[in-house]
Structures are given as structure tokens and as C-alpha cells.
Design an enzyme around this catalytic site. Structure first.
Site: not given
Length: 318
Positions: A183, A240
Site C-alpha cells: 500500500k 495512506t
């Protein structure tokens, strides 16, 4: 069950602050001067100045003292973890080692639990990962994370959970660590999209296709799909890719805008993108976004060329 946090960055400090609600915690930093500052001020002004260290958090630069605890949280940069484990393997033997880093080691291609297993085969390896910012944890804001271990970890789950830090168990540490590592790469790409002014619709598309990339590689390597769809994968991806608190997102944003980024800030996604590109090629997994992030980070391609390359890929079914 006593606990020590090895690594006094922002995340390690935040974990020490919140876990002190459950009992004494030792916080270790390798820099003796930094330790002296924290002992004097009861704060980590270098990494997390907003958080006061509770009385039952002891700060030390002595690795012998820190590793007396049976449970050690490894809160150090991913690219430093392998060297640390090798150097201190004897004193880490038989411990429960909980990795709190996200990434893939450039030298070995292993994730955190893989490094632990290789260097400390007698230790119990686990990983704590998911959507979390250090400042939120230290402030006591509600946070949920994944604690993954191949062995039973109910007792560990209970020790590391607090009234505001809720942990969910998993028996898929590989999937949990891959979600946390991959990620970061997509978060850089999301930052590039916003920094380059390509818009929120483009970011949403990139996140979706990025999640598809994450899942393809993780499943090929033996992870479980439900792990990637959980906190350590999809949950962390959402956080994020949408917040400027993420260092990976901020790095990508600067890259997209053609601006300089603080070279002293650790951006794990840069090394991970490089490692993932090599790994994906070896495994025959198509990962165009990760490949572009690696090229952009090394300035081998421009943002406009990267966008054009992705948009001109052959049309296909979703």
C-alpha cells in the site's frame, strides 16, 4: 507480560505511550544523546513532540536492558531490520518479536516476519500493521490494527490492545505484511496524482487498480484474499492514499508537483517499489503502477510519461 519497544521513531514512541496503559514499557533508541533528551524532557521532541511519555515508560540506549522483556516490538525502518536482527540474534532467541515496520527488504526480498524467521528461528514472529498514524495513536484516538502470527496469539492480542487501540487477530502474517508494504507504493502513486493536479477521480481509479495489483502479487505469493481486504490491506491503503499525514503520500505529492522532499524523512514505499518490481517480474505478475512508481522515484521517467503509459495500456475487462 512485559513489553519493550525497540526504535524510538514516531510510531515506536506512540506505541510505548499507548501500551503504558497496560503496564510498564521500555523504549529503546540507539542514540544515547537522543535517549538523554527524552529522559530529561519526558518527550520525544525529535520524532513525536506532541506526546508526553508516561511515568511507567523507561527510556534506554542499552540494548541488553531493553531485550530483557519477553515481548519485543520492532519499530525500526524496514531496511534496518535485517541488520539489527542479525547483530542481536543471540539475545533475541526465544522472544516474541512483533514487527511494526512495513516494507520489503531490498537485500533479501523478504518481509518483516521472513527476516525474523531467518535470523531468529527460535523466536515467535508476529506483525502489527494496519491503518494508523503515530499522532492518532499517541493522542488516544480510536485505532484498529491487525496482529498476525502463525501461532496462537490471543494472550499477545490482549497485552497489546488498549481501550483505544483495538487489535484483530490473523493467522496470515504473509498477507498482513504484504498489504502493509504494497500500500505504501500505491500511496506514492496517489500522491503523484494529486501533486500533478490530475484530480480526485484519477486518485480513486488509481487506488482501485492499485488494490488489484496488491492482491495479484499477494495471492501469487500465498497470502489470503480476505487478509488483503482487511485492515492490513484495504484499510491501510485508504488511509495512506487520502491523508497528507502519510509520508509516502507526501513524497508522491512532491514528486508530482516537481518539488523537493525532505531527504531525512524515511519513505518506505521507495525501496518497496524497487523490490516489488523485481519480485513481480520474477513471479510473472503484472504490476504497472508499482513499476511506474519505481521509475518515477529514480527519476527514470517523467510524471506525464508515466501517466500516458498507464492510460494507453490495452483496454480489458475489470
Amino acid at each position: 507480560m512485559t513489553v519493550a519497544v525497540l526504535g524510538a521513531g514516531a510510531f515506536g514512541t506512540a506505541l510505548a505511550v499507548t501500551l503504558a496503559q497496560n503496564g510498564p514499557v521500555t523504549l529503546w533508541a540507539r542514540d544515547a544523546a537522543h535517549v538523554a533528551e527524552m529522559q530529561a524532557s519526558r518527550r520525544n521532541d525529535r520524532r513525536l513532540p506532541m506526546a508526553e511519555l508516561p511515568e511507567n515508560v523507561s527510556v534506554t540506549a542499552e540494548i541488553e536492558a531493553a531485550t530483557q522483556a519477553p515481548v519485543l516490538l520492532l519499530a525500526m525502518p524496514m531496511q534496518q531490520m535485517g541488520g539489527f536482527l542479525t547483530a542481536h540474534a543471540a539475545r533475541l532467541a526465544g522472544k516474541t518479536l512483533v514487527a511494526c515496520s512495513k516494507g520489503i527488504d531490498l537485500t533479501t526480498g523478504r518481509g518483516p516476519t521472513g527476516l525474523i524467521a531467518a535470523a531468529c528461528p527460535d523466536a515467535t514472529a508476529a506483525i502489527l500493521t494496519g491503518p494508523s498514524f503515530a499522532a492518532d495513536i499517541a493522542r488516544g484516538l480510536p485505532t484498529a490494527l491487525t496482529l498476525a502470527c502463525t501461532e496462537d496469539c490471543e494472550a499477545l492480542q490482549a497485552r497489546l490492545s488498549t481501550p483505544t487501540l483495538r487489535l484483530y487477530r490473523s493467522t496470515d502474517p504473509l498477507g498482513a505484511e504484504l498489504g502493509g508494504a504494497l500500500k505504501n507504493v500505491i500511496a506514492i502513486a496517489a500522491g503523484v496524482v494529486i501533486g500533478a493536479g490530475l484530480g480526485d477521480s484519477a486518485r480513486a481509479a488509481l487506488m482501485t487498480r492499485g488494490f488489484a495489483e496488491m492482491s495479484r502479487l499477494a495471492l501469487r505469493l500465498g497470502a489470503r484474499a480476505e487478509t488483503l481486504a482487511g485492515l492490513s490491506g484495504f484499510g491501510d491503503l485508504v488511509l495512506t492514499c487520502t491523508s497528507a499525514q502519510s509520508r509516502n503520500f507526501r513524497f508522491g505529492q512532491a514528486l508530482g508537483a516537481g518539488e523537493e522532499f525532505d531527504p531525512t524523512t524515511t519513505v518506505e514505499g521507495v525501496a518497496t517499489a524497487k523490490a516489488v518490481s523485481v519480485l513481480a517480474q520474477k513471479r510473472g505478475v503484472e504490476m504497472p503502477i508499482a513499476t511506474m512508481v519505481a521509475a518515477l522515484s529514480e527519476h527514470r521517467i517523467t510524471v506525464s510519461d508515466a501517466a500516458q503509459a498507464l492510460l494507453s495500456r490495452p483496454l480489458k475487462e475489470e
